[in-house]
Scaffold this motif. Structure first.
Motif, mmCIF file in Angstrom:
data_model
loop_
_atom_site.group_PDB
_atom_site.id
_atom_site.type_symbol
_atom_site.label_atom_id
_atom_site.label_comp_id
_atom_site.label_asym_id
_atom_site.label_seq_id
_atom_site.Cartn_x
_atom_site.Cartn_y
_atom_site.Cartn_z
ATOM 1 N N GLY A 98 -20.702 31.459 10.176
ATOM 2 C CA GLY A 98 -19.719 32.143 9.140
ATOM 3 C C GLY A 98 -21.611 32.928 8.325
ATOM 4 O O GLY A 98 -21.224 33.817 7.844
ATOM 5 N N ALA A 102 -21.710 36.882 8.064
ATOM 6 C CA ALA A 102 -21.959 37.114 7.116
ATOM 7 C C ALA A 102 -23.128 38.706 6.999
ATOM 8 O O ALA A 102 -23.171 39.417 6.304
ATOM 9 C CB ALA A 102 -22.484 36.101 5.937
ATOM 10 N N SER A 107 -17.106 37.537 7.658
ATOM 11 C CA SER A 107 -16.949 36.432 7.388
ATOM 12 C C SER A 107 -16.170 35.224 8.249
ATOM 13 O O SER A 107 -15.311 35.748 9.303
ATOM 14 C CB SER A 107 -16.329 36.451 5.458
ATOM 15 O OG SER A 107 -14.688 36.877 6.095
#
Length: 231
Positions: A98, A102, A107
């Motif tokens: 994750g 980012a 995402s």
């Protein structure tokens, strides 16, 4: 005459037998442009993003494979350890990937919607078939390369690091002593299980280990090629 079922004192430790069997594969992994690109910072971001997405898909099935290993483990301590590793694989998928997504402008939720690639599907399918249908030693040998090769690659790359902070963080994850200690525990278990196995059982498990080691090379190559389904 049937094969003896007792341990053979004159055999080399099973982990040594396994690692000797994949020497050329491991050297090919270290020389692969995906790996060298992590070190010199030249790896294209799109290739790394492909890797992160596919690794997220793979780790979900890897966690299932570890859970099956836990169910088949002969000792209570090994049951707990593999169950903990299965939970850790899910945590890595959720947290580490994750964070990487980012940084790459996406995402974890977006990664989950992207297709599972051909190599990822083939690798995870082979892994699950082996742990479900084989013995504990078969399953252990099949899941071991994902532990051990990443630890050895992380260790080798940690000495060289990377000028790219994103790639440097990936290297540090697998070169870290916490991960290395987990891998040492699983390798020691392979030695214990291998010591109790017959030569035929060790030979079959070694073939699984070699096969999933080849899939490790293919996984990095798929990311480098940004592999997709041909049709």
């Amino acid at each position: 005459m049937s094969e003896p079922t007792f341990p053979h004192a004159n055999r080399q430790p099973f982990s040594e037998e396994l690692w000797d069997a994949i020497g050329p594969i491991y050297q090919a992994i270290l020389a692969h442009p995906f790996i060298t690109g992590l070190v010199d910072g030249a790896l294209p971001r799109d290739a790394f993003r492909h890797f992160v997405v596919q690794d997220s898909h793979y780790l979900r099935d890897y966690a299932r494979a570890l859970a099956i290993c836990a169910a088949k483990a002969p000792a209570e301590g090994d049951v707990r350890a593999f169950a903990g590793d299965a939970v850790g694989a899910i945590a890595a998928e959720q947290q580490m990937h994750g964070a990487f997504m980012a940084d790459l402008g996406g995402s974890a939720e977006q990664a989950a919607t992207l297709p599972v690639g051909p190599t990822t599907r083939a690798y995870s399918s082979y892994l699950l078939a082996t742990v479900y249908g084989g013995s504990f030693l078969d399953g252990l040998a099949a899941v071991l390369p994902c532990y051990w090769i990443y630890a050895r690659v992380g260790e080798a790359l940690l000495e060289r690091s990377s000028p790219d902070p994103l790639y440097r963080r990936w290297i540090a994850t697998y070169g870290d002593e916490a991960f290395q200690s987990v891998v040492r525990r699983v390798v020691a278990l392979a030695d214990r299980a291998g010591d109790e196995a017959t030569d035929a059982q060790r030979s079959r498990a070694r073939e699984h280990f070699i096969t999933t080691s080849r899939y490790e090379w293919m996984f990095w190559n798929a990311a480098w090629q940004q592999e997709s389904w041909p049709i």
